[in-house]
Design an enzyme around this catalytic site. Structure first.
Site, PDB file in Angstrom:
ATOM      1  CG  HIS A  21       0.747  -8.147   1.121  1.00 22.46           C
ATOM      2  ND1 HIS A  21      -0.517  -7.632   1.308  1.00 22.46           N
ATOM      3  CD2 HIS A  21       0.612  -9.194   0.258  1.00 22.46           C
ATOM      4  CE1 HIS A  21      -1.383  -8.360   0.599  1.00 22.46           C
ATOM      5  NE2 HIS A  21      -0.726  -9.303  -0.047  1.00 22.46           N
ATOM      6  CD  GLU A 202      -4.170 -16.046  -0.529  1.00 21.47           C
ATOM      7  OE1 GLU A 202      -4.835 -15.107  -0.054  1.00 21.47           O
ATOM      8  OE2 GLU A 202      -2.957 -16.235  -0.248  1.00 21.47           O
TER       9      GLU A 202
HETATM   10  N1  HPA Z   1      -3.659 -13.058   1.321  1.00 14.28           N
HETATM   11  C1  HPA Z   1      -4.436 -12.316   2.095  1.00 14.28           C
HETATM   12  N2  HPA Z   1      -3.967 -11.380   2.890  1.00 14.28           N
HETATM   13  C2  HPA Z   1      -2.656 -11.149   2.901  1.00 14.28           C
HETATM   14  C3  HPA Z   1      -1.798 -11.888   2.115  1.00 14.28           C
HETATM   15  C4  HPA Z   1      -2.328 -12.886   1.268  1.00 14.28           C
HETATM   16  O1  HPA Z   1      -1.646 -13.590   0.512  1.00 14.28           O
HETATM   17  N3  HPA Z   1      -0.557 -11.422   2.372  1.00 14.28           N
HETATM   18  C5  HPA Z   1      -0.681 -10.432   3.263  1.00 14.28           C
HETATM   19  N4  HPA Z   1      -1.944 -10.264   3.603  1.00 14.28           N
HETATM   20 ZN    ZN Z   2      -1.326 -10.964  -1.082  1.00 11.81          ZN
END
Ligand code: HPA
Ligand code: ZN
Length: 339
Positions: A21, A202
């Site tokens: 990101h 995640e």
């Molecule tokens: N997960 C979800 N959204 C995000 C992440 C991440 O690891 N990094 C930046 N935005």
């Molecule tokens: Zn991410």
């Protein structure tokens, strides 16, 4: 037989980054410089104070600080400087290709035109190619904590710049915001010829990964750690040959794993999953691409063969052409042959 110098091997191993990101590469030093340049107040006096605030116990803790940090980004040059600083970091990691995310809504919600954001980023990516030899693709992420209408508005606003956008992704707070919430936006994006990516598994359950595959019809899974809880899902991902963009130091910082020694990366490889190593938000999670490679290699005692597989996976899972991929595969094999 000389001892295998794993860190040196990683340092020169050609690799690609597929999960990054750009806003997550905003280092405290640049945050301060931009705050001053743009007369933006930030709640920190010193770099030490910023770093001390980077202590997270879950994804939401991180996101609150990450969105706040992005407020210093105001004009085209800021987005250029952010992107160029990232590219310079990974150029020294033997990174040859990047497929990077940005979050337009984080900026448009503050009144910044999406053209300013895309203009600065894409100008730096072009310079990254000519000055640093790093090829790239740019992926526009929708913030999943916002609604479908906001995602549609973002896709519409991006319309004049679609020649600069390779695909769309889905990020931000996962739990409570399943992929199916964005089924129609992803279908619209697909109809515009964009490639589809999504963060899934995640923090969210395996069902979210199923939805990302079956409802959004994504081309690559970002993170995907929790897919391992579902045997049928693992089989499906293996059969489809989908790449997982895994982020070890992010997983550790956000307590997705309690210890890197317990990280599932090797298990993923052994199951036949095409896992890759990535940095996610390097300014917040303690390191860029090679820092992630070194940390996970050390924790799991990864072998030279496993490292070579991971490097090949990073290009195989990219959207370079077959000919471009082959050049990188050959460079990996040439580097491996020297050790
Ligand atoms: N997960 C979800 N959204 C995000 C992440 C991440 O690891 N990094 C930046 N935005
Ligand atoms: Zn991410």
């Amino acid at each position: 037989m000389p001892k295998f110098d794993r860190d040196r091997f990683i340092s020169g191993l050609p690799k690609a980054e597929l999960h990054l990101h750009l806003e997550g590469s905003l280092e405290p030093e640049l945050m301060f410089a931009l705050a001053q340049r743009n007369h933006i107040a930030i709640p920190f006096q010193t770099i030490e104070e910023v770093r001390a605030a980077y202590s997270f116990s879950n994804l939401q803790d991180f996101l609150d600080i990450y969105y706040q940090g992005a407020s210093v980004l105001q004009v085209e040059q800021d987005f250029y400087d952010l992107t160029m600083a990232y590219l310079r970091h990974v150029a020294s990691d033997a990174c040859r290709h990047v497929e990077v995310f940005f979050d337009p809504q984080t900026h448009t919600d503050r009144g910044i035109d999406i053209g300013v954001v895309i203009g600065g980023i894409s100008r730096a990516l072009a310079d990254g190619q000519t000055q640093l030899g790093i090829s790239s693709k740019l992926i526009l992420c929708f913030l999943r904590h916002l609604d479908e209408a906001a995602a549609f508005a973002t896709l519409r606003a991006a319309e004049p710049y679609l020649d600069k956008i390779f695909g769309v992704g889905l990020d931000s707070s996962e739990v409570g915001h399943p992929p199916s919430k964005f089924a129609r936006v992803f279908e619209a994006a697909r109809n515009k010829g964009l490639h589809l990516f999504a963060h899934a598994g995640e923090e969210g359950p395996p069902e979210y990964v199923w939805e990302a595959l079956d409802v959004l019809k994504i081309d690559r899974i970002d993170h995907g750690n929790r897919a391992l809880e579902d045997k049928a899902l693992v089989e499906r991902i293996v059969q489809n040959g989908l790449t997982l963009t895994v982020c070890p130091l992010s997983n550790l910082s956000l307590c997705v794993v309690d210890n890197l020694a317990n990280h599932p990366l090797r298990t993923m490889l052994n199951l036949g999953l095409k896992a890759t190593i990535n940095s996610d938000d390097p300014a917040y999670f303690g390191g860029y691409l090679n820092a992630n490679w070194r940390a996970i290699a050390e924790a799991l005692n990864l072998t030279k063969e496993e490292l070579v597989t991971l490097a090949h996976n990073s290009f195989a899972g990219s959207y370079l052409t077959q000919a471009e991929k082959q050049t990188h595969h050959d460079a990996i094999d040439a580097w491996a042959a020297r050790f």
